[in-house]
Design an enzyme around this catalytic site. Structure first.
Site, mmCIF file in Angstrom:
data_model
loop_
_atom_site.group_PDB
_atom_site.id
_atom_site.type_symbol
_atom_site.label_atom_id
_atom_site.label_comp_id
_atom_site.label_asym_id
_atom_site.label_seq_id
_atom_site.Cartn_x
_atom_site.Cartn_y
_atom_site.Cartn_z
ATOM 1 N N TYR A 104 91.799 -13.878 59.490
ATOM 2 C CA TYR A 104 90.536 -13.742 60.712
ATOM 3 C C TYR A 104 90.735 -11.996 61.705
ATOM 4 C CZ TYR A 104 88.165 -15.724 64.276
ATOM 5 O OH TYR A 104 87.088 -16.127 65.248
ATOM 6 N N GLY A 137 77.183 -23.934 68.146
ATOM 7 C CA GLY A 137 78.434 -23.455 68.804
ATOM 8 C C GLY A 137 77.917 -22.477 69.573
ATOM 9 N N SER A 154 85.759 -10.765 68.465
ATOM 10 C CA SER A 154 86.609 -11.653 69.312
ATOM 11 C C SER A 154 88.123 -11.159 70.024
ATOM 12 C CB SER A 154 87.590 -12.736 68.246
ATOM 13 O OG SER A 154 88.481 -13.554 69.029
HETATM 14 P P1 NDP Z 1 80.441 -22.795 65.515
HETATM 15 O O1 NDP Z 1 81.701 -23.572 63.850
HETATM 16 O O2 NDP Z 1 80.634 -23.893 65.840
HETATM 17 O O3 NDP Z 1 79.692 -22.258 64.856
HETATM 18 C C1 NDP Z 1 79.337 -21.157 62.861
HETATM 19 C C2 NDP Z 1 78.009 -20.745 62.918
HETATM 20 O O4 NDP Z 1 78.536 -19.901 62.278
HETATM 21 C C3 NDP Z 1 77.110 -22.169 62.686
HETATM 22 O O5 NDP Z 1 76.229 -22.463 62.840
HETATM 23 C C4 NDP Z 1 77.196 -21.492 61.199
HETATM 24 O O6 NDP Z 1 76.967 -22.566 60.559
HETATM 25 C C5 NDP Z 1 77.427 -20.518 60.795
HETATM 26 N N1 NDP Z 1 77.901 -19.947 58.978
HETATM 27 C C6 NDP Z 1 79.183 -20.372 59.376
HETATM 28 N N2 NDP Z 1 79.922 -19.911 57.800
HETATM 29 C C7 NDP Z 1 78.458 -19.100 57.496
HETATM 30 C C8 NDP Z 1 77.555 -18.631 56.193
HETATM 31 N N3 NDP Z 1 78.841 -19.020 55.404
HETATM 32 N N4 NDP Z 1 76.735 -19.023 56.063
HETATM 33 C C9 NDP Z 1 75.703 -19.231 57.169
HETATM 34 N N5 NDP Z 1 76.080 -19.209 58.410
HETATM 35 C C10 NDP Z 1 76.769 -19.167 58.852
HETATM 36 O O7 NDP Z 1 81.594 -21.312 66.096
HETATM 37 P P2 NDP Z 1 81.123 -20.419 67.711
HETATM 38 O O8 NDP Z 1 79.890 -20.957 67.723
HETATM 39 O O9 NDP Z 1 82.324 -21.058 67.345
HETATM 40 O O10 NDP Z 1 81.522 -19.198 66.294
HETATM 41 C C11 NDP Z 1 80.251 -18.186 66.472
HETATM 42 C C12 NDP Z 1 80.600 -16.660 66.606
HETATM 43 O O11 NDP Z 1 81.643 -16.529 67.686
HETATM 44 C C13 NDP Z 1 81.379 -16.739 64.837
HETATM 45 O O12 NDP Z 1 81.290 -15.531 65.094
HETATM 46 C C14 NDP Z 1 83.623 -16.932 65.783
HETATM 47 O O13 NDP Z 1 84.456 -16.158 65.137
HETATM 48 C C15 NDP Z 1 83.677 -16.047 66.728
HETATM 49 N N6 NDP Z 1 83.946 -15.921 68.711
HETATM 50 C C16 NDP Z 1 84.883 -18.033 68.588
HETATM 51 C C17 NDP Z 1 85.024 -18.281 69.405
HETATM 52 C C18 NDP Z 1 85.437 -19.638 69.447
HETATM 53 O O14 NDP Z 1 86.939 -19.864 70.345
HETATM 54 N N7 NDP Z 1 85.137 -20.901 69.169
HETATM 55 C C19 NDP Z 1 85.708 -16.985 70.104
HETATM 56 C C20 NDP Z 1 85.397 -15.657 69.712
HETATM 57 C C21 NDP Z 1 84.744 -15.186 69.015
HETATM 58 P P3 NDP Z 1 76.168 -23.318 58.694
HETATM 59 O O15 NDP Z 1 77.438 -24.119 58.962
HETATM 60 O O16 NDP Z 1 74.585 -24.077 58.820
HETATM 61 O O17 NDP Z 1 76.106 -22.742 57.660
HETATM 62 C C1 8X3 Z 2 88.423 -16.550 67.792
HETATM 63 C C2 8X3 Z 2 89.206 -17.425 69.374
HETATM 64 O O1 8X3 Z 2 91.580 -17.080 69.539
HETATM 65 O O2 8X3 Z 2 91.066 -19.222 67.968
HETATM 66 O O3 8X3 Z 2 87.629 -16.186 67.570
HETATM 67 O O4 8X3 Z 2 90.909 -17.050 67.576
HETATM 68 S S1 8X3 Z 2 90.612 -17.513 68.668
#
Ligand code: NDP
Ligand code: 8X3
Length: 252
Positions: free
Chosen positions: A153, A13, A140
């Site tokens: 969350y 991501g 977020s």
């Molecule tokens: P993904 O699930 O695609 O990526 C999440 C990343 O976080 C992965 O690389 C995963 O690596 C890592 N991660 C999760 N848990 C752990 C852990 N316990 N230890 C180490 N690494 C961890 O999600 P996104 O790219 O969407 O999310 C990235 C950030 O953006 C997050 O903080 C999310 O809350 C935030 N966000 C996302 C939005 C969305 O709509 N997607 C919107 C707003 C904010 P691995 O599994 O290899 O450990």
């Molecule tokens: C991820 C965005 O709106 O799905 O932080 O929670 S939402």
């Protein structure tokens, strides 16, 4: 000497997109996440494409000892971190408060709040010693607008918002920049993780409108990171055009 960025959650991501963009811009990288195979593949690809130095560290950000061990044992020259992208995070479940599970709550709080704190404490001390640095925290829209069943969350992302403000104040005398970037809906593995592998349910989250891509968010993070030395963006919200608030999405 190339600048250095440490990106947590680089195996998927937004974090992975940031790794590509910062490498393209000539940064050396420290990439973290739990999935060693993905880190190794990404490092190999970025090294081939951009010829930058890459250190990978596979650890669970929830486990303080692992965070300390993996960051402390990085080579000293890689501790000259210019930019920390506190990106690793997740959601687990989408249930009303009375039905949420302790396990999901612990996972979100331990990852999104405590894990971010463990990394930030270590890296902010490096930055203070170095005399420069920029911490970019992934909040977020969920931390700004609470939505039904988002309870814990949303609370973790409201905590990131508060921690971002606290870091900005505490690191001010050290000249370290601090920014929160708050995206709306981004199509990544996020919803698949939230719904514990239910791909069909995850896909529905992004149906009927055009969500942000990981590259959209990475470009915004790069914009924030590449402002002149005297400019700090404290807080930035970016949304899909079709999403006005945390809860209001215009679907066709
Ligand atoms: P993904 O699930 O695609 O990526 C999440 C990343 O976080 C992965 O690389 C995963 O690596 C890592 N991660 C999760 N848990 C752990 C852990 N316990 N230890 C180490 N690494 C961890 O999600 P996104 O790219 O969407 O999310 C990235 C950030 O953006 C997050 O903080 C999310 O809350 C935030 N966000 C996302 C939005 C969305 O709509 N997607 C919107 C707003 C904010 P691995 O599994 O290899 O450990
Ligand atoms: C991820 C965005 O709106 O799905 O932080 O929670 S939402």
């Amino acid at each position: 000497m190339a600048k250095i960025a440490l990106i947590t959650g680089a195996t998927a991501g937004i974090g992975e997109a940031c790794a590509h963009l910062f490498a393209r811009e000539g940064y050396d990288l420290i990439l973290t996440g739990r999935r060693q195979d993905r880190l190794d593949q990404l490092a190999q690809r970025l090294n081939t494409d951009y010829n930058v130095r890459i250190a990978v560290a596979a650890f669970d950000i929830r486990v303080k000892e692992q965070v300390m061990h993996h960051l402390d044992t990085l080579p000293d020259e890689m501790k000259k971190v210019d930019v920390l992208v506190n990106n690793a995070g997740l959601s687990q479940g989408l249930d009303p408060i009375q039905k949420g599970t302790y396990e999901d709550w612990d996972t979100m709080i331990d990852t999104n709040i405590k894990g971010l704190l463990y990394v930030s404490k270590i890296v902010s001390n490096w930055m203070i010693d170095n005399g420069y640095g920029h911490i970019i925290n992934l909040g977020s829209i969920a931390g700004k607008n609470v939505y039904a069943n988002g309870n814990v969350y949303c609370a973790t992302k409201a905590a990131v918002d508060a921690l971002n403000q606290g870091m900005r104040i505490d690191l001010l005398p050290h000249g370290i920049k601090v920014t929160a970037v708050h995206p709306g809906a981004v199509e990544t593995e996020f919803s698949e993780v939230r719904f514990k592998g239910d791909k069909d349910r995850a896909k529905k989250v992004y149906e009927g409108f055009t969500p942000l891509t990981p590259a959209d968010v990475a470009e915004t993070i790069w914009y924030v990171a590449s402002r002149p030395a005297h400019v700090n963006i404290n807080d930035l919200v970016l949304m899909p055009t079709a999403q006005a608030t945390g809860t209001l999405i215009h679907r066709k």
